[in-house]
Design a protein around this motif. Sequence first.
Motif, short mmCIF file in Angstrom:
data_model
loop_
_atom_site.label_atom_id
_atom_site.label_comp_id
_atom_site.label_asym_id
_atom_site.label_seq_id
_atom_site.Cartn_x
_atom_site.Cartn_y
_atom_site.Cartn_z
N VAL A 146 -12.71 16.57 30.61
CA VAL A 146 -11.54 16.89 29.79
C VAL A 146 -11.76 18.25 29.15
CG1 VAL A 146 -10.18 16.22 27.77
CG2 VAL A 146 -11.05 14.46 29.34
N ARG A 147 -10.84 19.16 29.37
CA ARG A 147 -10.95 20.49 28.79
C ARG A 147 -10.71 20.44 27.29
NH1 ARG A 147 -9.12 23.49 33.68
NH2 ARG A 147 -11.09 23.55 34.84
N ALA A 148 -11.37 21.35 26.58
CA ALA A 148 -11.25 21.40 25.12
C ALA A 148 -11.28 22.85 24.67
CB ALA A 148 -12.40 20.62 24.47
N PRO A 149 -10.84 23.12 23.45
CA PRO A 149 -10.96 24.48 22.92
C PRO A 149 -12.44 24.87 22.78
CG PRO A 149 -9.52 23.10 21.55
CD PRO A 149 -10.21 22.19 22.49
N ILE A 150 -12.70 26.16 22.66
CA ILE A 150 -14.05 26.62 22.37
C ILE A 150 -14.38 26.20 20.94
CG2 ILE A 150 -15.58 28.60 22.17
CD1 ILE A 150 -14.64 28.02 25.02
N ILE A 151 -15.48 25.47 20.80
CA ILE A 151 -15.83 24.89 19.49
C ILE A 151 -16.60 25.91 18.66
CG2 ILE A 151 -16.99 22.97 18.33
CD1 ILE A 151 -14.66 22.17 20.18
N ARG A 152 -16.21 26.00 17.40
CA ARG A 152 -16.88 26.89 16.45
C ARG A 152 -17.39 26.08 15.26
NH1 ARG A 152 -18.36 31.45 18.99
NH2 ARG A 152 -16.59 32.61 19.86
#
Length: 396
Positions: free
Chosen positions: A12-18
């Motif tokens: 599952v694709r996700a935003p780049i985590i910060r």
Amino acid sequence: MERLIGTVSMGVRAPIIRQGDDIAQIVVDSVVQATEQAGISLNEKDVVAVTEAVVARAQGNYATTEQIAQDVHNKFGDETVGVIFPILSRNRFSVCLKGIAGGAKKIVLMLSYPSDEVGNHLVDLDLLDEKGVNPWNDVLTEEKFRELFGYRVHPFTGVDYLAFYKELIQDAGCEVEIILANDCRAILDYTKNVLCCDIHTRARTKRLLKAAGAAKVYGLDEIMTASVNGSGFNENYGLLGSNKATENSVKLFPRNCQPVVDAIQKGLQEKTGVKVEAMIYGDGAFKDPIGKIWELADPVVSPAYTEGLEGQPNEVKLKYLADNDFADLRGEELKAAISDYIRHKDQDLVGKMVSQGTTPRRLTDLIGSLCDLTSGSGDKGTPIILVKGYFDNFTK
């Protein structure tokens, strides 16, 4: 109509985590959006897993080489430090070693051979046989190793790890001596102060060294267990499970993970009405037959998971039933007999012949390995894994 597809594992694709992101909410939202887009629904006992890397990123759980150096110096002072049994990995150990070297005046680096703990080879076993070297008893100096085997690079990375680690330590302003041995007690001929860098054998190594008269014994799991000058930390695993973040910092294994998986389970149930299981996964445990690496460089496959993932599979071997109990049946009659057997199987099949060969391992280790293989370690961009149908069987 009968459903013909069993277990499915999908990224599952996700935003780049910060740092500072609400990782649990991101997982919930990403899974809901992905299932809606794909036109699939969640079912009870589906598994939603998220890689430890993005959990630690969201937590901001990082440490610099200077902070590592300070912790090492706090523990060992100005003593010569024996750094023993590290794995051969630029990603896993090089930055840690740079920090360790920054906190010591001299290091005696002791490498295991012919391979490290997770299967990275310095030299082939056949070559040891050819040269008459016994890896269980023989202690080799760097000079003797070079005399016997020359300069040897890792088949996948192209790195000569003796030269790489030696230069790294020297560049940190630390004196270095390299030996190769497999008995941890060999280091005591060089120093009584030891930092054990092995992962899964660390408890035994520490016990043997202390019994043999070592003065100070620590493991990587005891470095960075508390914040140093504002650093991240991991109270359970220290530097174990860390990865290179930059040339001068590492991302530590995530901490306080149970609230994360509990929040994922709760959030998905609130949004979908379905109770799924949730887990955080790191390295899987599988062996590459060519490179001989068996992968598991994290201290555990899963640092946290929901209650439904506790335990081991309780499965029967279909081919055993077909070849033995129901050898005289065919077609639909055979299918019906096996289905009935599965529905009425014992709740604990440990030791029963009918379960022989059904992979008696923990569910989290099996599912975590599946997730790690699905997500990969490169640019797939799928730090979340949805596993459907894992708990199905032939009767479903």
